[in-house]
Design a protein around this motif. Structure first.
Motif, short mmCIF file in Angstrom:
data_model
loop_
_atom_site.label_atom_id
_atom_site.label_comp_id
_atom_site.label_asym_id
_atom_site.label_seq_id
_atom_site.Cartn_x
_atom_site.Cartn_y
_atom_site.Cartn_z
N ILE A 20 1.03 -0.93 0.06
CA ILE A 20 0.01 -0.24 -0.25
C ILE A 20 0.68 1.39 -0.44
CG2 ILE A 20 -1.88 1.19 1.03
CD1 ILE A 20 -2.90 -1.39 2.71
N GLU A 21 2.13 1.22 0.62
CA GLU A 21 2.91 1.98 1.22
C GLU A 21 3.56 3.26 -0.49
OE1 GLU A 21 6.70 4.15 3.16
OE2 GLU A 21 6.18 1.74 2.81
N ASP A 50 -7.18 7.24 -3.99
CA ASP A 50 -6.50 8.20 -2.58
C ASP A 50 -7.55 7.61 -1.91
OD1 ASP A 50 -8.62 9.41 -3.75
OD2 ASP A 50 -7.47 11.30 -4.00
N ARG A 51 -8.41 7.18 -1.76
CA ARG A 51 -9.28 7.17 -1.06
C ARG A 51 -8.90 6.11 -0.01
NH1 ARG A 51 -15.72 8.60 -1.24
NH2 ARG A 51 -14.97 10.38 -1.18
N ASP A 52 -9.19 4.99 -0.81
CA ASP A 52 -8.85 3.57 0.03
C ASP A 52 -7.47 3.73 0.83
OD1 ASP A 52 -11.02 2.42 -1.90
OD2 ASP A 52 -9.79 1.73 -3.85
N ILE A 53 -6.72 4.21 -0.34
CA ILE A 53 -5.46 4.42 0.68
C ILE A 53 -5.98 5.53 1.60
CG2 ILE A 53 -2.89 5.27 0.51
CD1 ILE A 53 -2.60 4.35 -1.96
N ARG A 54 -5.80 6.05 1.97
CA ARG A 54 -6.85 7.41 3.16
C ARG A 54 -6.89 6.79 3.90
NH1 ARG A 54 -8.16 10.87 0.94
NH2 ARG A 54 -10.31 10.80 1.02
N ASP A 55 -8.08 5.74 3.75
CA ASP A 55 -8.70 4.91 4.85
C ASP A 55 -7.77 3.36 5.41
OD1 ASP A 55 -11.23 6.47 3.59
OD2 ASP A 55 -11.98 4.95 2.93
N ALA A 56 -7.31 3.16 3.99
CA ALA A 56 -6.07 2.53 5.16
C ALA A 56 -5.54 2.26 5.84
CB ALA A 56 -6.17 1.28 3.50
N SER A 57 -4.50 3.95 6.46
CA SER A 57 -3.61 4.49 6.55
C SER A 57 -3.87 4.14 8.02
CB SER A 57 -3.16 6.42 5.95
OG SER A 57 -3.16 5.63 4.64
N ASP A 68 2.74 -1.46 9.80
CA ASP A 68 2.55 -1.76 9.19
C ASP A 68 1.93 -2.80 8.29
OD1 ASP A 68 5.33 -2.67 10.10
OD2 ASP A 68 3.37 -4.14 12.06
N VAL A 69 0.74 -1.56 8.72
CA VAL A 69 -0.85 -1.25 7.49
C VAL A 69 -0.21 -0.99 6.11
CG1 VAL A 69 -1.75 0.48 8.33
CG2 VAL A 69 -2.95 -1.20 7.29
N LEU A 70 0.73 0.04 6.16
CA LEU A 70 0.97 -0.22 4.93
C LEU A 70 2.12 -0.84 3.99
CD1 LEU A 70 1.97 3.85 5.73
CD2 LEU A 70 -0.20 2.73 4.45
N ASN A 71 2.78 -1.56 4.72
CA ASN A 71 3.22 -3.09 4.16
C ASN A 71 2.18 -4.80 3.38
OD1 ASN A 71 5.87 -1.46 4.69
ND2 ASN A 71 5.78 -2.71 6.75
N LYS A 72 0.78 -3.75 4.09
CA LYS A 72 -0.28 -5.16 3.19
C LYS A 72 -0.11 -4.76 1.47
CE LYS A 72 -2.66 -5.64 7.17
NZ LYS A 72 -3.95 -5.38 7.98
N GLU A 73 -0.54 -5.92 1.19
CA GLU A 73 -0.22 -5.88 -0.44
C GLU A 73 -1.92 -5.02 -0.90
OE1 GLU A 73 -0.94 -9.90 -1.78
OE2 GLU A 73 1.04 -10.65 -0.94
N ILE A 74 -1.15 -4.41 -1.72
CA ILE A 74 -2.67 -3.26 -2.06
C ILE A 74 -3.67 -3.88 -3.04
CG2 ILE A 74 -1.82 -3.96 -4.50
CD1 ILE A 74 -2.72 -0.56 -2.71
N SER A 75 -3.76 -5.21 -2.74
CA SER A 75 -5.28 -6.39 -3.20
C SER A 75 -5.93 -6.11 -2.01
CB SER A 75 -4.43 -7.72 -3.03
OG SER A 75 -3.44 -8.35 -2.36
N SER A 76 -5.70 -6.41 -1.08
CA SER A 76 -6.20 -6.26 0.59
C SER A 76 -7.56 -4.84 0.52
CB SER A 76 -5.62 -6.28 1.89
OG SER A 76 -5.14 -4.97 1.81
N ILE A 77 -6.63 -3.93 -0.03
CA ILE A 77 -7.66 -2.25 -0.46
C ILE A 77 -8.20 -2.05 -1.70
CG2 ILE A 77 -6.41 -2.00 1.62
CD1 ILE A 77 -5.10 0.23 -0.33
N MET A 78 -8.34 -2.59 -2.65
CA MET A 78 -8.79 -2.29 -4.11
C MET A 78 -9.63 -2.87 -4.41
SD MET A 78 -6.68 -5.59 -6.58
CE MET A 78 -7.28 -6.81 -6.85
N SER A 79 -10.63 -2.39 -5.13
CA SER A 79 -11.69 -2.76 -5.32
C SER A 79 -11.78 -3.56 -6.60
CB SER A 79 -12.81 -0.83 -5.65
OG SER A 79 -12.74 -0.34 -4.80
N SER A 80 -12.61 -4.55 -6.71
CA SER A 80 -12.57 -5.51 -7.73
C SER A 80 -13.65 -6.45 -7.60
CB SER A 80 -11.93 -6.14 -7.45
OG SER A 80 -11.73 -7.55 -8.75
#
Length: 216
Positions: A20-21, A50-57, A68-80
């Motif tokens: 995510i970072e 940017d909202r997805d990342i802001r909500d996850a930060s 450590d949440v910023l080290n998670k894979e982007i797949s954990s917050i992406m829309s699909s």
């Protein structure tokens, strides 16, 4: 106009395993708001904003934020799954998708692979171009009967004056199906002679409608 005419072909994308970072850094560096997520074949499998990342930060108001949440894979917050467009889609059809789905970005795919993106800013810029508001001129609105041949009939008034028309829009007159409004952007800073000609021809002006009859 087709999407390929206005889409951004220089697309920044990420893989689902990227952190995510990294997405955050790309958004800031390139001043963008969305990043498509693609697999090894460059197929679009998700999108992150940017909202997805802001909500996850982590919140700055938290005493012990979990960085450590910023080290998670982007797949954990992406829309699909992702709504996509094709390069040969018409811009006005894509604009309807933006409105109906309340989205701000569409990946553009050809043969299922990412080839570009289109954003709400791209659509707004295109609207400015199509309506001719980026060119100095005058704005005239004419109420006309909704009948075949009325557009060239009214346009001939402008042609007789040797005035170029930058753009023409047509929209309904309130809820009355018997009439339409023709909106002309014309390349003249002095529309008074045209206004006189239109009035003399019996047309009702919706704008400008507060200018007195020009004197000869």
């Amino acid at each position: 106009m087709h999407v390929e005419k206005i889409m951004n072909r220089n697309v920044i994308s990420l893989s689902p395993s990227d952190p995510i970072e990294k997405a955050y850094q790309l958004l800031v560096k390139h001043k963008i708001r969305h990043i498509p997520i693609v697999d090894e074949d460059h197929f679009v499998i998700g999108i992150v904003s940017d909202r997805d990342i802001r909500d996850a930060s982590p919140s700055i108001f938290t005493n012990n934020p979990d960085m450590d949440v910023l080290n998670k894979e982007i797949s954990s917050i992406m829309s699909s799954p992702v709504i996509t467009a094709h390069p040969l889609d018409f811009v006005e059809e894509v604009a309807r998708i933006f409105y109906d789905r309340e989205i701000a970005c569409l990946p553009v795919v050809s043969n299922e692979k990412l080839v570009g993106v289109i954003t709400e800013k791209d659509l707004l810029y295109t609207l400015i171009q199509l309506t001719g508001t980026h060119v100095q001129g005058s704005h005239i609105e004419v109420k006309v009967p909704h009948k075949p041949g009325i557009l060239p009939e009214v346009a001939s008034v402008f042609g007789n004056r040797g005035v170029n028309i930058s753009s023409v829009l047509v929209y309904p007159f309130q809820d009355d199906p018997e009439y339409k409004i023709l909106v002309f952007r014309v390349q003249t800073m002095n529309p008074l002679p045209i206004i006189r000609d239109l009035r003399n021809a019996g047309y009702e002006l919706m704008w400008p409608n507060n200018i007195p009859e020009p004197r000869l």
